[in-house]
Design a protein around this motif. Sequence first.
Motif, mmCIF file in Angstrom:
data_model
loop_
_atom_site.group_PDB
_atom_site.id
_atom_site.type_symbol
_atom_site.label_atom_id
_atom_site.label_comp_id
_atom_site.label_asym_id
_atom_site.label_seq_id
_atom_site.Cartn_x
_atom_site.Cartn_y
_atom_site.Cartn_z
ATOM 1 N N GLY A 1 7.684 -11.685 1.342
ATOM 2 C CA GLY A 1 6.700 -10.687 0.936
ATOM 3 C C GLY A 1 5.282 -11.023 1.360
ATOM 4 N N LEU A 2 5.125 -11.912 2.349
ATOM 5 C CA LEU A 2 3.786 -12.278 2.826
ATOM 6 C C LEU A 2 3.433 -11.637 4.165
ATOM 7 N N GLY A 3 4.452 -11.109 4.859
ATOM 8 C CA GLY A 3 4.229 -10.611 6.225
ATOM 9 C C GLY A 3 3.155 -9.557 6.339
ATOM 10 N N LEU A 4 3.238 -8.508 5.518
ATOM 11 C CA LEU A 4 2.263 -7.420 5.613
ATOM 12 C C LEU A 4 0.899 -7.832 5.074
ATOM 13 N N SER A 5 0.863 -8.785 4.134
ATOM 14 C CA SER A 5 -0.425 -9.324 3.675
ATOM 15 C C SER A 5 -1.145 -9.999 4.833
ATOM 16 N N ILE A 6 -0.391 -10.755 5.619
ATOM 17 C CA ILE A 6 -0.958 -11.431 6.788
ATOM 18 C C ILE A 6 -1.426 -10.412 7.821
ATOM 19 N N VAL A 7 -0.596 -9.398 8.073
ATOM 20 C CA VAL A 7 -0.953 -8.345 9.040
ATOM 21 C C VAL A 7 -2.249 -7.652 8.642
ATOM 22 N N LYS A 8 -2.332 -7.265 7.370
ATOM 23 C CA LYS A 8 -3.517 -6.560 6.879
ATOM 24 C C LYS A 8 -4.761 -7.415 7.041
ATOM 25 N N ARG A 9 -4.649 -8.692 6.679
ATOM 26 C CA ARG A 9 -5.815 -9.595 6.745
ATOM 27 C C ARG A 9 -6.237 -9.839 8.192
ATOM 28 N N ILE A 10 -5.273 -10.005 9.090
ATOM 29 C CA ILE A 10 -5.598 -10.218 10.509
ATOM 30 C C ILE A 10 -6.315 -8.999 11.078
ATOM 31 N N LEU A 11 -5.801 -7.816 10.777
ATOM 32 C CA LEU A 11 -6.404 -6.595 11.314
ATOM 33 C C LEU A 11 -7.813 -6.378 10.780
ATOM 34 N N HIS B 1 -9.896 -8.783 10.318
ATOM 35 C CA HIS B 1 -10.702 -9.659 11.187
ATOM 36 C C HIS B 1 -10.855 -9.070 12.586
ATOM 37 N N LEU B 2 -9.810 -8.406 13.072
ATOM 38 C CA LEU B 2 -9.824 -7.891 14.448
ATOM 39 C C LEU B 2 -10.359 -6.455 14.525
ATOM 40 N N ARG B 3 -10.902 -5.962 13.412
ATOM 41 C CA ARG B 3 -11.470 -4.609 13.347
ATOM 42 C C ARG B 3 -10.437 -3.542 13.721
ATOM 43 N N GLY B 4 -9.227 -3.768 13.224
ATOM 44 C CA GLY B 4 -8.163 -2.786 13.391
ATOM 45 C C GLY B 4 -7.756 -2.234 12.049
ATOM 46 N N GLU B 5 -6.860 -1.271 12.065
ATOM 47 C CA GLU B 5 -6.374 -0.699 10.809
ATOM 48 C C GLU B 5 -4.894 -0.397 10.931
ATOM 49 N N ILE B 6 -4.218 -0.367 9.784
ATOM 50 C CA ILE B 6 -2.778 -0.113 9.770
ATOM 51 C C ILE B 6 -2.450 0.899 8.687
ATOM 52 N N GLU B 7 -1.459 1.706 8.953
ATOM 53 C CA GLU B 7 -0.992 2.685 7.971
ATOM 54 C C GLU B 7 0.530 2.759 8.032
ATOM 55 N N TYR B 8 1.158 2.591 6.887
ATOM 56 C CA TYR B 8 2.596 2.782 6.767
ATOM 57 C C TYR B 8 2.849 4.144 6.127
ATOM 58 N N LYS B 9 3.824 4.857 6.638
ATOM 59 C CA LYS B 9 4.190 6.119 6.011
ATOM 60 C C LYS B 9 5.669 6.415 6.268
ATOM 61 N N ASN B 10 6.236 7.215 5.388
ATOM 62 C CA ASN B 10 7.625 7.627 5.548
ATOM 63 C C ASN B 10 7.701 8.787 6.527
ATOM 64 N N THR B 11 8.756 8.796 7.316
ATOM 65 C CA THR B 11 9.014 9.911 8.236
ATOM 66 C C THR B 11 10.356 10.538 7.861
ATOM 67 N N GLU B 12 10.746 11.549 8.598
ATOM 68 C CA GLU B 12 12.006 12.234 8.303
ATOM 69 C C GLU B 12 13.211 11.319 8.471
ATOM 70 N N CYS B 13 13.087 10.354 9.389
ATOM 71 C CA CYS B 13 14.251 9.510 9.679
ATOM 72 C C CYS B 13 14.019 8.037 9.325
ATOM 73 N N GLY B 14 12.925 7.698 8.643
ATOM 74 C CA GLY B 14 12.713 6.300 8.294
ATOM 75 C C GLY B 14 11.270 5.989 7.944
ATOM 76 N N VAL B 15 10.770 4.883 8.512
ATOM 77 C CA VAL B 15 9.422 4.399 8.208
ATOM 78 C C VAL B 15 8.658 4.194 9.507
ATOM 79 N N GLN B 16 7.354 4.502 9.477
ATOM 80 C CA GLN B 16 6.507 4.294 10.648
ATOM 81 C C GLN B 16 5.295 3.449 10.292
ATOM 82 N N ALA B 17 5.062 2.410 11.089
ATOM 83 C CA ALA B 17 3.840 1.614 10.983
ATOM 84 C C ALA B 17 2.950 2.000 12.156
ATOM 85 N N CYS B 18 1.693 2.359 11.842
ATOM 86 C CA CYS B 18 0.757 2.793 12.891
ATOM 87 C C CYS B 18 -0.465 1.881 12.872
ATOM 88 N N VAL B 19 -0.716 1.206 13.996
ATOM 89 C CA VAL B 19 -1.855 0.296 14.137
ATOM 90 C C VAL B 19 -2.844 0.903 15.126
#
Length: 343
Positions: free
Chosen positions: A309-319, A321-339
Motif C-alpha cells: 500500500g505504499l506504491g501510490l503514495s510514492i508516485v504521488k510524492r514523486i510527481l 517534486h516533478l511538477r506532475g499530476e496524477i488522476e485515477y478514475k473508473n472506466t467502463e471496463c476497469g481503471v485508468q491512471a492518467c499522468v
Amino acid sequence: MKKYLISLKSYIAIMSSLTFLFITIFSSSLVALILWLFDIRLSLFFSVAIVCVLTTVLSTATFYFGTAYFLRYIERFNKASKRIGDGDFSVRVERNRDKFRGNFIYLHELDELADSTNKTVSELEKMNFLQKDFISNVSHELKTPLSVISGFCEILLDEPDEADRKRYLNLIHAEANALSELCENMLLLSKLDNNTIVPQNDVIRVDEQIRKALSTLIQKHKSEHELELLLNPVSLKTNASMLMQVWINLLDNALKYSKSKICIECFEQNGEIVVRIKDDGEGIEPSKLERIYDKFYQCEESHKKKGSGLGLSIVKRILEHLRGEIEYKNTECGVQACVKFKV
C-alpha cells in the motif's frame, strides 16, 4: 467576493471617532443641562474643562468595556493554544455565525486568523492520525513476513525431505524480498518527504522509458496480458530515476489487478505530456478513490497479499517534486491512471 466585512484598522478608527463624537456631544449637553437646571454661572474655561474631564472618563469607560469584543477572540485563541500544546488537535476556535458575514469571506483579520488556526489544527490532527496509523501499519507489515520467516525456519530445522526444504527456502526468500522492498519503499518515502529540491536535468524519451519499465515487469510477473501500446515519441526534462519509479509502480499495479488486457497511451496535447494506463480490473469504489494515495491504504483486504500500500503514495510524492499530476478514475471496463506534465 470581498475578503473582509471591515478591517480592524477601519473598525477601530470608526468606532473611536463615533464614540468620541457621541460622548463629547453627550457630555456637553449634560453639563449645559446641569448648569441650566441649577442656574450655575461658570466661566467658559471651567465649562470646557468639565466637559473634557467628563468626556475622558466616559470614553475610557466605553473603550474599557468595548474591548471585550476583541478579548473574546483572544480568549478563544488562548484556550485553543493551551489545548493544542497539550496534544489535543480536535479543538477549534469558535467563529461568529455566517449570517454576520453576508457576502464577505471574513468579518475582519481576527476572524481570518481564527479560520487559519482551525485549518492548521485540522492538518495537525490529520498528521497525528496518519503518524499513529503509519506506526501501526509498519508494525503489522513487518510482523507478518518476519513471522512467516521464523515459522518456516522452525519447520526447516525438523524437515528431512529435500524437496520440502527447497520449497520452504523459496517461501522464506520471497518473504525476505517483500520485507526488503517494504524497507526500501519506506526509506524512499522518508527521502521524498525530507527533500525539497529534486534535480531535473535529464532529458528522456518518455515512451522509451515506459517500454523499458514494462519489459522489466513482464519478466518479473511472467505476465501473459494482452498489451495495447499507443506510445508516441515525446521527450521531457526531468529526473530520470524518479520518473522511472513512477512507471514501475503504476505498471506494476496494472499487471497485478488487470484480468487480461492493459492499454498504455503516451502523447502530447495542449502543451502537456499525457500518459494513460488502463486495465480491465474490477475498479475502485468512488468513496475510496480519495484515499488511494494514503500510506499503507489498500482498497480491499484481498489486495494485501499483493503489496504493502505504499506504491501510490510514492508516485504521488514523486510527481509533486516533478511538477506532475496524477488522476485515477473508473472506466467502463476497469481503471485508468492518467499522468500529466506541463511541457
